[in-house]
Write a protein that holds these residues in place. Structure first.
Motif, PDB file in Angstrom:
ATOM      1  N   CYS A 139       0.860  -1.183   0.000  1.00 26.91           N
ATOM      2  CA  CYS A 139       0.000   0.000   0.000  1.00 26.91           C
ATOM      3  C   CYS A 139       0.892   1.226   0.000  1.00 26.91           C
ATOM      4  CB  CYS A 139      -0.919   0.006   1.210  1.00 26.91           C
ATOM      5  SG  CYS A 139      -1.865   1.535   1.385  1.00 26.91           S
ATOM      6  N   ALA A 140       0.776   2.026  -1.053  1.00 30.15           N
ATOM      7  CA  ALA A 140       1.574   3.232  -1.185  1.00 30.15           C
ATOM      8  C   ALA A 140       0.686   4.455  -1.026  1.00 30.15           C
ATOM      9  CB  ALA A 140       2.261   3.259  -2.541  1.00 30.15           C
ATOM     10  N   ALA A 141       1.109   5.368  -0.170  1.00 28.20           N
ATOM     11  CA  ALA A 141       0.379   6.612   0.064  1.00 28.20           C
ATOM     12  C   ALA A 141       1.074   7.746  -0.668  1.00 28.20           C
ATOM     13  CB  ALA A 141       0.312   6.913   1.552  1.00 28.20           C
ATOM     14  N   SER A 142       0.273   8.628  -1.248  1.00 26.70           N
ATOM     15  CA  SER A 142       0.830   9.790  -1.943  1.00 26.70           C
ATOM     16  C   SER A 142      -0.119  10.970  -1.780  1.00 26.70           C
ATOM     17  CB  SER A 142       1.031   9.479  -3.435  1.00 26.70           C
ATOM     18  OG  SER A 142      -0.206   9.198  -4.056  1.00 26.70           O
ATOM     19  N   GLY A 143       0.443  12.179  -2.009  1.00 28.06           N
ATOM     20  CA  GLY A 143      -0.381  13.374  -1.908  1.00 28.06           C
ATOM     21  C   GLY A 143       0.178  14.352  -0.895  1.00 28.06           C
ATOM     22  N   SER A 144      -0.725  15.065  -0.252  1.00 25.04           N
ATOM     23  CA  SER A 144      -0.354  16.141   0.669  1.00 25.04           C
ATOM     24  C   SER A 144       0.005  15.597   2.048  1.00 25.04           C
ATOM     25  CB  SER A 144      -1.501  17.142   0.785  1.00 25.04           C
ATOM     26  OG  SER A 144      -1.855  17.637  -0.484  1.00 25.04           O
ATOM     27  N   ILE A 145       1.159  14.937   2.132  1.00 22.61           N
ATOM     28  CA  ILE A 145       1.555  14.218   3.341  1.00 22.61           C
ATOM     29  C   ILE A 145       2.767  14.877   3.989  1.00 22.61           C
ATOM     30  CG2 ILE A 145       2.370  12.022   4.259  1.00 22.61           C
ATOM     31  CD1 ILE A 145       0.993  10.687   1.819  1.00 22.61           C
ATOM     32  N   LEU A 146       2.612  15.253   5.253  1.00 23.20           N
ATOM     33  CA  LEU A 146       3.756  15.672   6.051  1.00 23.20           C
ATOM     34  C   LEU A 146       4.371  14.448   6.717  1.00 23.20           C
ATOM     35  CD1 LEU A 146       5.534  17.901   7.284  1.00 23.20           C
ATOM     36  CD2 LEU A 146       3.855  18.084   9.149  1.00 23.20           C
ATOM     37  N   ARG A 147       3.510  13.676   7.343  1.00 28.01           N
ATOM     38  CA  ARG A 147       3.939  12.406   7.922  1.00 28.01           C
ATOM     39  C   ARG A 147       2.707  11.534   8.106  1.00 28.01           C
ATOM     40  NH1 ARG A 147       4.013  15.846  12.340  1.00 28.01           N
ATOM     41  NH2 ARG A 147       2.605  15.237  14.031  1.00 28.01           N
ATOM     42  N   ILE A 148       2.962  10.242   8.307  1.00 30.87           N
ATOM     43  CA  ILE A 148       1.882   9.294   8.547  1.00 30.87           C
ATOM     44  C   ILE A 148       2.081   8.681   9.925  1.00 30.87           C
ATOM     45  CG2 ILE A 148       0.719   7.196   7.761  1.00 30.87           C
ATOM     46  CD1 ILE A 148       1.696   7.793   4.946  1.00 30.87           C
ATOM     47  N   ASN A 149       1.068   8.706  10.726  1.00 31.88           N
ATOM     48  CA  ASN A 149       1.121   8.072  12.040  1.00 31.88           C
ATOM     49  C   ASN A 149       0.909   6.567  11.851  1.00 31.88           C
ATOM     50  OD1 ASN A 149       1.560  10.599  13.302  1.00 31.88           O
ATOM     51  ND2 ASN A 149      -0.645  11.007  13.215  1.00 31.88           N
ATOM     52  N   ASP A 150      -0.157   6.014  12.390  1.00 28.98           N
ATOM     53  CA  ASP A 150      -0.425   4.600  12.179  1.00 28.98           C
ATOM     54  C   ASP A 150      -0.835   4.333  10.736  1.00 28.98           C
ATOM     55  OD1 ASP A 150      -1.954   3.799  15.416  1.00 28.98           O
ATOM     56  OD2 ASP A 150       0.121   4.117  14.799  1.00 28.98           O
ATOM     57  N   MET A 151      -0.465   3.155  10.266  1.00 26.70           N
ATOM     58  CA  MET A 151      -0.828   2.718   8.916  1.00 26.70           C
ATOM     59  C   MET A 151      -1.085   1.215   9.010  1.00 26.70           C
ATOM     60  SD  MET A 151       1.266   3.825   5.504  1.00 26.70           S
ATOM     61  CE  MET A 151       0.551   3.660   3.873  1.00 26.70           C
ATOM     62  N   GLY A 152      -2.059   0.724   8.274  1.00 23.93           N
ATOM     63  CA  GLY A 152      -2.319  -0.692   8.451  1.00 23.93           C
ATOM     64  C   GLY A 152      -3.323  -1.271   7.486  1.00 23.93           C
ATOM     65  N   TRP A 153      -3.759  -2.488   7.819  1.00 20.53           N
ATOM     66  CA  TRP A 153      -4.660  -3.252   6.971  1.00 20.53           C
ATOM     67  C   TRP A 153      -5.880  -3.705   7.764  1.00 20.53           C
ATOM     68  CZ3 TRP A 153      -3.607  -3.677   1.859  1.00 20.53           C
ATOM     69  CH2 TRP A 153      -2.300  -3.412   1.453  1.00 20.53           C
ATOM     70  N   PHE A 154      -7.020  -3.610   7.107  1.00 22.10           N
ATOM     71  CA  PHE A 154      -8.266  -4.137   7.631  1.00 22.10           C
ATOM     72  C   PHE A 154      -8.866  -5.039   6.557  1.00 22.10           C
ATOM     73  CE2 PHE A 154      -9.026  -1.600  11.490  1.00 22.10           C
ATOM     74  CZ  PHE A 154      -8.014  -0.668  11.351  1.00 22.10           C
ATOM     75  N   ARG A 155      -9.811  -5.875   6.962  1.00 20.64           N
ATOM     76  CA  ARG A 155     -10.438  -6.776   6.007  1.00 20.64           C
ATOM     77  C   ARG A 155     -11.939  -6.764   6.208  1.00 20.64           C
ATOM     78  NH1 ARG A 155      -8.658 -12.715   8.204  1.00 20.64           N
ATOM     79  NH2 ARG A 155     -10.397 -13.399   6.893  1.00 20.64           N
TER      80      ARG A 155
END
Length: 121
Positions: free
Chosen positions: A22-38
Motif C-alpha cells: 500500500c503506497a500513500a501519496s499526496g499532501s503528506i507531512l507524515r503518517i502516524n499509524d498505517m495498516g490493513w483491515f479486512r
C-alpha cells in the motif's frame, strides 16, 4: 489530498503466500499509524494489522504468527507478508493511514479501495 493504492492481492491455494503493498501519496507531512483491515460482504471491518511510525506492529489474533507487516517511511508504503494462508483469510483487504497534512494543520484518516484476497482449499 491523499491517495492510498493497494496491490498484491489475488488467488492462492491454502498454505500459500501473498504480499500486499500500500503506497500513500499526496499532501503528506507524515503518517502516524498505517495498516490493513479486512471485510467480507455483510460483515464488519476487522483489523488485520497496524504499524506505527516507529515500527511497532499489532496483529489481529487470527493472523498472529502468519502475517508480518512492515513499513518504509521514506516511500510512505507498507507491506503485508501473508504466509500459511487459509480459506478463511479470503476477504477484501483495505489499507488505512492516519495522515498529517503538509501544512501540519490537519490530521485525517484515509482508505484505499481494497484488494481481493482469495484462498482456495
Amino acid at each position: 489530498q491523499v491517495q492510498l493504492v493497494e496491490s498484491g492481492g489475488g488467488l492462492v491455494q491454502a498454505g500459500g503466500s501473498l504480499r500486499l503493498s500500500c503506497a500513500a501519496s499526496g499532501s503528506i507531512l507524515r503518517i502516524n499509524d498505517m495498516g490493513w483491515f479486512r471485510q467480507a460482504p455483510g460483515n464488519q471491518l476487522k483489523l488485520v494489522s497496524l504499524i506505527s511510525s516507529d515500527g511497532t506492529a499489532n496483529y489481529g489474533d487470527d493472523v498472529k504468527g502468519r502475517f508480518t507487516i512492515s513499513r518504509d517511511n521514506v516511500k510512505n508504503t507498507i507491506y503485508l507478508q501473508m504466509n500459511s494462508l487459509k480459506p478463511e483469510d479470503t476477504d477484501v483487504y483495505y489499507c488505512n493511514a492516519d495522515v498529517v497534512g503538509t501544512t501540519g494543520q490537519w490530521t485525517n484518516e484515509f482508505w484505499g479501495r481494497g484488494t481481493q484476497v482469495t484462498v482456495s482449499s
